[in-house]
Design a protein around this motif. Structure first.
Motif, PDB file in Angstrom:
ATOM      1  N   VAL A 577     -48.347 -41.201  -8.726  1.00 61.46           N
ATOM      2  CA  VAL A 577     -49.671 -40.985  -8.159  1.00 61.46           C
ATOM      3  C   VAL A 577     -50.616 -41.296  -8.917  1.00 61.46           C
ATOM      4  N   MET A 578     -50.455 -40.551  -9.834  1.00 61.70           N
ATOM      5  CA  MET A 578     -52.155 -39.860 -10.776  1.00 61.70           C
ATOM      6  C   MET A 578     -52.404 -41.505 -10.653  1.00 61.70           C
ATOM      7  N   MET A 579     -51.697 -42.007 -11.649  1.00 56.72           N
ATOM      8  CA  MET A 579     -52.265 -43.397 -11.908  1.00 56.72           C
ATOM      9  C   MET A 579     -52.241 -44.801 -11.119  1.00 56.72           C
ATOM     10  N   GLU A 580     -52.055 -44.617  -9.729  1.00 55.48           N
ATOM     11  CA  GLU A 580     -52.275 -44.967  -9.022  1.00 55.48           C
ATOM     12  C   GLU A 580     -51.217 -45.913  -8.707  1.00 55.48           C
ATOM     13  N   GLN A 581     -49.475 -45.714  -8.994  1.00 53.88           N
ATOM     14  CA  GLN A 581     -48.822 -46.891  -8.894  1.00 53.88           C
ATOM     15  C   GLN A 581     -47.888 -47.116  -8.000  1.00 53.88           C
ATOM     16  N   LEU A 582     -48.444 -45.525  -7.131  1.00 51.85           N
ATOM     17  CA  LEU A 582     -47.436 -45.388  -5.943  1.00 51.85           C
ATOM     18  C   LEU A 582     -48.973 -44.753  -5.487  1.00 51.85           C
ATOM     19  N   ARG A 583     -48.738 -45.066  -3.648  1.00 51.42           N
ATOM     20  CA  ARG A 583     -49.829 -44.894  -2.507  1.00 51.42           C
ATOM     21  C   ARG A 583     -49.640 -43.353  -1.745  1.00 51.42           C
ATOM     22  N   PRO A 584     -50.184 -42.116  -2.198  1.00 52.29           N
ATOM     23  CA  PRO A 584     -49.528 -41.248  -1.014  1.00 52.29           C
ATOM     24  C   PRO A 584     -49.803 -41.234   0.385  1.00 52.29           C
ATOM     25  N   LEU A 585     -48.600 -39.984   0.950  1.00 54.18           N
ATOM     26  CA  LEU A 585     -48.057 -40.639   2.410  1.00 54.18           C
ATOM     27  C   LEU A 585     -50.038 -39.873   2.925  1.00 54.18           C
ATOM     28  N   GLN A 586     -50.116 -38.753   2.312  1.00 53.54           N
ATOM     29  CA  GLN A 586     -51.428 -37.871   2.940  1.00 53.54           C
ATOM     30  C   GLN A 586     -51.854 -37.352   1.745  1.00 53.54           C
ATOM     31  N   GLY A 587     -52.979 -37.303   2.033  1.00 52.63           N
ATOM     32  CA  GLY A 587     -53.649 -36.477   0.218  1.00 52.63           C
ATOM     33  C   GLY A 587     -54.832 -37.674  -0.046  1.00 52.63           C
ATOM     34  N   TYR A 588     -55.931 -37.909  -0.872  1.00 49.15           N
ATOM     35  CA  TYR A 588     -56.299 -38.348  -2.012  1.00 49.15           C
ATOM     36  C   TYR A 588     -56.147 -38.315  -3.359  1.00 49.15           C
ATOM     37  N   VAL A 589     -56.032 -39.186  -4.057  1.00 51.42           N
ATOM     38  CA  VAL A 589     -56.828 -38.839  -5.216  1.00 51.42           C
ATOM     39  C   VAL A 589     -57.697 -39.768  -5.772  1.00 51.42           C
ATOM     40  N   SER A 590     -58.633 -39.223  -6.376  1.00 53.44           N
ATOM     41  CA  SER A 590     -60.162 -40.211  -6.543  1.00 53.44           C
ATOM     42  C   SER A 590     -60.079 -39.418  -8.355  1.00 53.44           C
ATOM     43  N   ARG A 591     -61.009 -40.806  -9.195  1.00 49.03           N
ATOM     44  CA  ARG A 591     -60.466 -41.010  -9.904  1.00 49.03           C
ATOM     45  C   ARG A 591     -62.040 -42.087 -10.220  1.00 49.03           C
ATOM     46  N   ASN A 592     -62.585 -41.549 -11.707  1.00 48.24           N
ATOM     47  CA  ASN A 592     -63.442 -42.049 -12.133  1.00 48.24           C
ATOM     48  C   ASN A 592     -63.161 -43.330 -11.850  1.00 48.24           C
ATOM     49  N   GLY A 593     -64.627 -44.217 -11.907  1.00 48.80           N
ATOM     50  CA  GLY A 593     -64.195 -45.914 -11.781  1.00 48.80           C
ATOM     51  C   GLY A 593     -64.570 -46.438 -12.912  1.00 48.80           C
ATOM     52  N   ARG A 594     -64.938 -45.884 -14.325  1.00 50.09           N
ATOM     53  CA  ARG A 594     -64.647 -46.580 -15.712  1.00 50.09           C
ATOM     54  C   ARG A 594     -63.633 -46.004 -15.963  1.00 50.09           C
ATOM     55  N   LEU A 595     -62.940 -44.954 -15.637  1.00 51.00           N
ATOM     56  CA  LEU A 595     -61.355 -44.491 -16.119  1.00 51.00           C
ATOM     57  C   LEU A 595     -60.544 -45.758 -16.817  1.00 51.00           C
ATOM     58  N   ARG A 596     -59.898 -45.137 -18.414  1.00 50.06           N
ATOM     59  CA  ARG A 596     -58.978 -45.528 -18.393  1.00 50.06           C
ATOM     60  C   ARG A 596     -58.050 -44.988 -19.263  1.00 50.06           C
ATOM     61  N   ILE A 597     -56.771 -45.251 -18.660  1.00 51.28           N
ATOM     62  CA  ILE A 597     -56.080 -44.231 -19.230  1.00 51.28           C
ATOM     63  C   ILE A 597     -54.253 -44.744 -20.505  1.00 51.28           C
ATOM     64  N   GLY A 598     -54.479 -44.111 -20.466  1.00 56.04           N
ATOM     65  CA  GLY A 598     -52.934 -44.252 -22.629  1.00 56.04           C
ATOM     66  C   GLY A 598     -51.944 -43.754 -21.554  1.00 56.04           C
ATOM     67  N   TYR A 599     -50.809 -45.098 -20.723  1.00 52.00           N
ATOM     68  CA  TYR A 599     -49.440 -44.533 -20.501  1.00 52.00           C
ATOM     69  C   TYR A 599     -48.284 -44.377 -21.138  1.00 52.00           C
ATOM     70  N   PHE A 600     -47.715 -43.238 -21.949  1.00 50.03           N
ATOM     71  CA  PHE A 600     -46.352 -43.746 -22.947  1.00 50.03           C
ATOM     72  C   PHE A 600     -45.412 -42.672 -22.172  1.00 50.03           C
ATOM     73  N   THR A 601     -44.500 -43.908 -22.372  1.00 55.46           N
ATOM     74  CA  THR A 601     -43.305 -44.058 -21.846  1.00 55.46           C
ATOM     75  C   THR A 601     -42.425 -44.091 -22.321  1.00 55.46           C
ATOM     76  N   GLN A 602     -40.584 -43.940 -22.246  1.00 49.40           N
ATOM     77  CA  GLN A 602     -39.705 -44.777 -22.593  1.00 49.40           C
ATOM     78  C   GLN A 602     -38.932 -45.389 -22.676  1.00 49.40           C
ATOM     79  N   HIS A 603     -39.554 -46.080 -21.965  1.00 53.05           N
ATOM     80  CA  HIS A 603     -39.432 -47.423 -20.734  1.00 53.05           C
ATOM     81  C   HIS A 603     -40.476 -48.366 -22.162  1.00 53.05           C
TER      82      HIS A 603
END
Length: 752
Positions: A577-603
């Motif tokens: 949800v934080m990375m906007e891969q899923l959209r919340p049913l309620q509420g808001y997720v605010s992110r800086n427009g220039r934000l770059r995220i490094g996501y590590f998962t075992q996948h």
């Protein structure tokens, strides 16, 4: 034809002469037997010749030459035997003497019988064969030879243990769980009574399938009741050692039961609770046998009415009934020892501690994911309580609450535990001793937890380095004097004295240097807030079953946050949800427009193309740089030299994780979101990761079960439970103590 002695000596030049003398004496003894009318009738020449042949081969002689020798000697002795028996048919047996039975009966012990034989003119001892056969074999030399051969055979039995060569591996694939369990741990009443359950295996080598040696001339010593942490770098062979023990490739005494958790449970329609109960095959077998015996006793009782009380049939039934009653008592004692009546409650408690709710315990095993089936495998092992429990990275499959429960459970484990783990906090809690595997050997640090071991190991290394440097300086000093005055008449005697000193010095090897690994996350520019902010966020795949409800939190450029909680409570969902891969049913997720995220998962590790090199995979997946730039970038994560150019399927799990870390940093992220980053990393890799995260200029949010990593990196703890996420007011150790307190209040963690 050459004499038997010369034939034996000709093919035995490479072995101990004591063994050769024994073999010659034995064959000469056989040759005499072929002419003895009494003993020749009892002679089994092929068996006797084969015995000596095997003796010579075990002592080191060439098998093909010995086989040829045995065939020649057998023919020669058989010919002698046939000639003697043909002669007996004509002359009769003249070897028997007529003894005065009255004289013999007046003496009733061995000494008196021999005295009586002397009076009759018979010299010999009739204790075993009726006559004394002289031997030319030196009995002292024979005893010495037999000891040498026994040592060689024992060493050979343990020396070359090749894990993949075991038949039990294929058998485990073909057998069901019960069959394989009983093959490794046969049920034998009273087999281990009074026997020591310590394990001591002397002088063995251990190889993997490709001929690579992982242990050389090693001793393994495990004291019953101690809990050992087996540590060492990735790829050193720790898991292979555990597998060799679990399949009795190494000489573990048969009365010691063994269980190894390495594979997830195969799912079927069996309920989770019942699958744990069924794991104790001994209990299962005993209960089944008890049912059969009781059924047969009822049949016997009914059959008694069909016969007269004095009949033979009644006696037979009484005898059978008595035997069954005795066996039933043995079974009852065995079941009482293992507290069979408390089994279901104990199994339910173990499952609950590992995260299985009361409802989940009544679900079939095939309804659980792979990670949860691994937990079931762990629960089954804990329930069985074998004499030797082998665990391989058990914390990798667990969340923080379950690890807390497991630590508390194992601290009172009544038998021997050998666990492979890189989780420092877990080892500090559980281990009473540390075994350090390196350089094809095992070093023991008795009575030490992981932190103490780490300090002691470093002190040992420094002392060894100092001793090595001092000796090298002393050697250099001696050598300089020798070189200067060797040919000086006045100083030659002193030079010779120093030469002798130099020759007597022990040869020291330079101490092993720990392979240093460094991680480096690239610098990133500062961003103005909000970086990531969640306001009243709720999410679920349908509105009636929300996974997250009313979540409020934010991540800044200087954040060091650990997200903890039980598996299945929505931690990974929150990250998406934080990375906007899923959209919340309620509420808001605010992110800086220039934000770059490094996501590590075992996948990410699982999705790599392992048939290519790290450099090739990165150039295809993240194009835009040349090979030299990719190699330099990989080097910042410990993938140096040829490691970046070889196929990734040859890399260890930790090395693959480093490649994944390198890949996520190619876009110079501002925030690192890490899902279980410590899995598969060894101690060196974890140290490098911790240092890199501390020095990273951006923010960090991690989901992890490794308490020591969390404690070293994070200053905020967020707890995900009951459908929401809240900040915990304390350290990760405070949270762990809170979980244990709740478990104790619920009666989940109990003494064994």
């Amino acid at each position: 034809m050459a004499s038997i002695g010369s034939q034996v000596r000709k093919v035995s030049t490479s072995i101990d002469p004591i063994v050769t003398d024994y073999a010659v004496g034995y064959f000469n003894h056989l040759s005499k037997k072929t002419f003895d009318s009494v003993q020749s009738k009892q002679l089994n020449l092929p068996e006797e010749v084969s015995f000596v042949g095997d003796l010579l081969v075990n002592a080191g002689a060439d098998k093909s030459q010995i086989d040829e020798l045995a065939e020649n000697i057998l023919q020669q002795l058989t010919l002698q035997l046939n000639e003697n028996q043909a002669k007996l048919e004509i002359t009769g047996d003249t070897s028997k003497r007529l003894l005065d039975i009255n004289v013999l009966q007046s003496h009733n012990n061995k000494a008196n019988i021999n005295a009586s034989l002397d009076r009759l003119g018979v010299n010999g001892d009739i204790e075993h064969t009726g006559r004394k056969m002289e031997t030319r074999v030196d009995l002292k030399k024979l005893a010495k030879a037999e000891q040498k051969i026994a040592k060689k055979v024992a060493k050979r039995n343990n020396k070359f243990v090749k894990y993949e060569a075991s038949k039990l591996i294929d058998e485990q694939k073909n057998d069901d769980y019960d069959s394989f369990f009983l093959k490794i741990n046969p049920l034998d009443f009273g087999a281990g009574a009074g026997k020591s359950k310590d394990i001591k295996i002397d002088t063995f080598d251990l190889y993997v399938g490709d001929g690579q040696r992982i242990l050389s001339d090693t001793n393994l010593s495990l004291s019953y009741g101690r809990r050992y942490g087996l540590v060492g770098q990735n790829g050193i062979g720790k898991s292979t050692l555990l597998r060799a023990l679990s399949r009795r490739e190494l000489n573990v005494p048969k009365h010691i039961s063994i269980l190894h958790v390495e594979q997830e449970l195969r799912g079927d329609e069996t309920l989770a609770l019942q699958s744990v109960l069924d794991a104790d095959v001994w209990r299962k077998q005993l209960l089944s046998e008890e049912t059969k015996i009781n059924s047969r006793l009822k049949e016997i009782e009914n059959l008694r009415t069909e016969f007269d009380e004095d009949s033979l049939e009644i006696k037979k039934l009484d005898n059978e009934s008595q035997d069954l009653d005795n066996h039933l008592m043995q079974i009852a004692e065995k079941l009482a020892d293992m507290e069979s009546d408390k089994a279901e409650a104990r199994a339910a408690s173990i499952l609950y501690g590992l995260g299985f709710s009361t409802e989940a315990q009544q679900k079939p095993t095939n309804s659980f994911s792979g990670g949860w089936r691994m937990r079931l495998s762990l629960a089954r092992a804990l329930f069985c309580q074998p004499d030797l429990l082998l665990l391989d990275e058990p914390s990798n499959m667990l969340d923080v609450p379950s690890i807390a429960y497991l630590s508390e459970y194992l601290k009172t484990y009544p038998a021997t535990l050998l666990v492979v783990s890189h989780d420092r906090a877990f080892l500090n809690e559980v281990a009473t001793d540390i075994i350090y595997q390196h350089n094809e050997r095992l070093d023991y640090y008795r009575g030490q937890d992981f932190d103490t071991f780490y300090k002691t190991k470093e002190e040992r290394r420094k002392n060894a380095q100092k001793e090595y440097e001092n000796q090298m300086a002393y050697r250099k000093h001696l050598q300089e004097f020798i070189d200067k005055y060797r040919y000086n008449a006045a100083k030659s005697q002193e030079a010779q004295s120093r030469i002798k000193k130099l020759e007597k010095l022990p040869v020291l090897e330079p101490p092993e240097e720990d392979k240093s690994v460094t991680f480096h996350f690239p610098e990133c520019e500062k961003l103005s807030p909000p970086i990531i902010q969640l306001q009243d966020v709720s999410f679920g795949y349908d509105e009636k079953n929300l996974l997250l409800k009313d979540v409020n939190l934010d991540v800044q450029m200087d954040s060091r946050i650990a997200l903890v909680g039980a598996n299945g409570c929505g931690k990974t969902t929150l990250l998406k949800v934080m990375m906007e891969q899923l959209r919340p049913l309620q509420g808001y997720v605010s992110r800086n427009g220039r934000l770059r995220i490094g996501y590590f998962t075992q996948h990410h590790v699982d999705s790599m193309d392992l048939t290519t090199s790290a450099v090739d995979w990165m150039s295809k997946t993240f194009p835009g740089k040349n090979d030299e730039e990719y190699r330099r970038h990989l080097g910042a994560f410990g993938i140096t030299g040829s490691l970046g150019l070889q196929k990734m399927q040859l890399l260890s799990g930790g090395q693959k994780s480093r490649v994944a870390f390198a890949a996520l940093c190619l876009n110079n992220p501002h925030i690192l979101i890490l899902d279980e980053p410590s899995n598969h990393l060894d101690t060196t890799g974890l140290d490098a990761l911790i240092d890199a995260l501390k020095n990273f200029s951006g923010g960090v949010l991690m989901v992890s079960h490794d308490i020591s990593v969390i404690n070293s990196v994070c200053n905020e703890i967020w707890v995900s439970e009951e459908g929401t996420v809240k900040k915990f007011g304390g350290s990760i150790y405070d949270y762990r103590d809170h979980i244990i307190s709740l478990a104790n209040d619920a009666g989940v963690v109990k003494k064994h």
